[in-house]
Enzyme design. Structure first.
Site, PDB file in Angstrom:
ATOM      1  CG  ASP A 113     -19.627  17.987  11.493  1.00 17.88           C
ATOM      2  OD1 ASP A 113     -20.092  18.970  12.074  1.00 17.88           O
ATOM      3  OD2 ASP A 113     -18.643  17.352  11.919  1.00 17.88           O
ATOM      4  CB  SER A 170     -17.888  13.772  10.282  1.00 20.45           C
ATOM      5  OG  SER A 170     -18.879  14.631  10.793  1.00 20.45           O
ATOM      6  NE  ARG A 237     -14.298  14.599  16.479  1.00 22.19           N
ATOM      7  CZ  ARG A 237     -13.907  14.835  17.728  1.00 22.19           C
ATOM      8  NH1 ARG A 237     -13.517  13.834  18.504  1.00 22.19           N
ATOM      9  NH2 ARG A 237     -13.908  16.065  18.219  1.00 22.19           N
ATOM     10  CG  ASP A 238     -14.226  14.408  11.937  1.00 20.76           C
ATOM     11  OD1 ASP A 238     -15.198  13.703  12.254  1.00 20.76           O
ATOM     12  OD2 ASP A 238     -13.867  15.415  12.584  1.00 20.76           O
ATOM     13  CD  GLU A 285     -14.603  18.489  15.832  1.00 25.83           C
ATOM     14  OE1 GLU A 285     -15.125  17.670  16.592  1.00 25.83           O
ATOM     15  OE2 GLU A 285     -15.214  19.490  15.397  1.00 25.83           O
TER      16      GLU A 285
END
Length: 521
Positions: A113, A170, A237-238, A285
């Protein structure tokens, strides 16, 4: 193995035997009279049978200038030949391998990513998920590359390594324009996921969102200790963070679990409150919130997820409300986890990771041509568009039958075919407008057979078909190493495909029913 390694240089080099058995390597900082402090933990592939000189595929490099004059204690179950292959140097080394001209690839190792995309002080920064220690996924760190034109990149030192809070998943970057967190306005701020439990060092911990900052223009990053957002769901996440002017707050989009995403708000970047949670069909995601403008000046909001699924809707700073059906930014699954730049005015620039298998070179993975995102109003609502960044269009040099281009590119007629080749180390750009809306167009590109049937809407590379849409008459083909990117009808559809060969060359019949122009870049 327990090796004492004096640090008398800027980089520690570890030999990598890609694809072999991985073993845990720990690095401690020695202090006289004190217990050594653990500073690194990596899984490193090793040739356990090696004797004598250690033959490796490449060297992973760790910047260690902050430890100059100190000593490392390096520990792990590694053969003597591996230990003897470790060295410290004052010079950054690069891998001299054939690689794409305008699609970024790391010198060596695994990449996925794109992270922390930010434009600051005339430089485009590309941070990225990185495993310097193998050509497969592990040891998630943040690599770093810079460019002045979004096409030609120079890799920099790795800026974030795994630690006791987890590996570095990420995230994003913003400028500190409002002087938050007790840091100067010139600081760059980086939000990332500390993936607790993803390495032995962080066993038992969960995923949290954390902040790092840079005071030297993004060259080095300093981690803040405490999370800015504790765990909401086990593997949330992210984070993608923005300033939302209309509601006068910072906004964070975050993947939570399954197909669920959250919106969080903050006035100081240190304290966040959740304002929304919603479910998007098939999406997960790497979220991004996009406010795009059409050529007519109308704006559309889109919520973006990793697979290139994008959802038109409305956003008020607190809630995202989807309107209309899910769209796909890509015709297949090669592009993934695209992220947009912060710090850019007047346009929205996006870069995806291209999921490519290792082909024997010391790197795995590359990144797509940066694109400018826009939207188009139709009877069915807003449609996302993608075009190559203007930097690519402005840097093209035309090649033609009348003579070679300055870079060595040429177009020749040979055996009833027209053959286009860029100069060495260049990519090829072919722009065409079909004269016959029903003709099937066929090319031979880098040893692959490529064709588009506008009646069926199928685009095929070596027989593998993708549905791209019917009736397209304007195509832009970009060929770079093994990568073919095709922009259809002014960016209404984008396809990314893998070719058989690395040497760039395109051939088509002389009776090609189209107007075309060839360029090198």
């Amino acid at each position: 193995m327990e090796k004492i390694c004096p640090i008398r240089g800027e980089y520690l080099y570890l030999p990598v035997c890609a694809g072999r058995e991985e073993r845990k390597l720990e690095i401690f900082l020695k202090s006289e009279g004190e217990t050594p402090e653990k500073i690194f933990e990596f899984m490193v592939p090793v040739d356990g049978t090696a004797a004598g000189g250690y033959v490796c595929d490449f060297y992973a490099q760790i910047p260690v200038r902050q430890y100059q004059g100190r000593e490392f204690l390096i520990c792990g179950e590694f053969p003597m030949a591996f230990e003897e292959g470790i060295f410290v140097s004052g010079k950054r080394q690069t891998e001299n391998q054939a690689r794409p001209a305008v699609h970024f690839t790391a010198d060596s190792g695994w990449t996925n990513d794109p992270n922390g995309l930010i434009y600051a002080e005339g430089i485009y920064h590309l941070y990225f998920q990185y495993n310097p220690f193998n050509t497969s996924w592990n040891n998630m760190s943040w690599g770093h590359a810079v460019s002045e034109d979004l096409l030609h990149w120079k890799q920099q030192d790795t800026v974030l390594f795994p630690n006791g809070s987890g590996t570095m998943f990420s995230g994003c970057a913003i400028g500190n324009d409002r002087g938050m967190l007790g840091l100067p306005k010139e600081a760059l701020l980086f939000f990332y996921t500390a993936a607790g439990g993803s390495n032995d060092w962080s066993r038992g911990r969960e995923f949290t969102q954390k902040i790092a900052y840079s005071l030297d223009g993004g060259r080095t990053l300093c981690k803040m200790e405490e999370p800015c957002l504790p765990t909401v769901c086990r593997e949330n996440r992210d984070p993608k963070v923005y300033w939302h002017e209309e509601s006068q707050a910072y906004v964070m989009a975050l993947w939570l679990e399954e197909n669920d995403f959250g919106i969080f708000r903050s006035e100081d970047l240190a304290h966040w409150e959740q304002s929304d949670r919603f479910t998007l069909e098939g999406a997960w995601e790497c979220p991004d919130l996009l406010c795009l403008r059409s050529e007519d000046g109308e704006t559309c909001w889109f919520f973006w997820a990793a697979d290139g699924f994008c959802f038109p809707g409305e956003f008020d700073g607190y809630h995202f409300r989807p309107e209309g059906s899910r769209q796909r930014a890509y015709v297949n699954s090669i592009p993934y986890a695209a992220q947009t730049y912060s710090g850019v005015t007047g346009r929205v620039i996006s870069i995806p990771w291209l999921r490519m298998e290792n082909d024997g070179r010391p790197f795995t993975g590359t990144y797509g041509i940066p694109v400018e995102l826009g939207c188009k109003k139709t009877g069915e609502g807003c449609v996302l568009t993608q075009r190559p960044v203007r930097e690519l269009l402005e840097s093209r040099v035309r090649i033609g039958i009348e003579g070679a281009a300055p870079g060595g590119g040429s177009v020749v007629q040979e055996g009833g075919r027209i053959i286009c080749r860029p100069g060495k180390g260049k990519a090829l750009v072919l722009e065409m407008r079909a004269l016959d809306g029903g003709a099937v167009y066929t090319w031979e590109i880098n040893g692959s057979r490529v064709c588009y049937d506008p009646l069926s809407g199928l685009f095929a590379v070596d027989g593998e078909e993708s549905r791209v849409g019917c009736g397209y008459r304007e195509l832009t083909l970009i060929v770079d190493d093994r990568i073919l990117e095709v922009f259809f009808e002014g960016g209404i559809s984008l396809g990314t495909f893998l070719l058989q060969g690395q040497e760039v060359g395109l051939a088509m019949p002389e009776a090609f029913a189209a107007e075309y122009t060839a360029y090198e870049v």
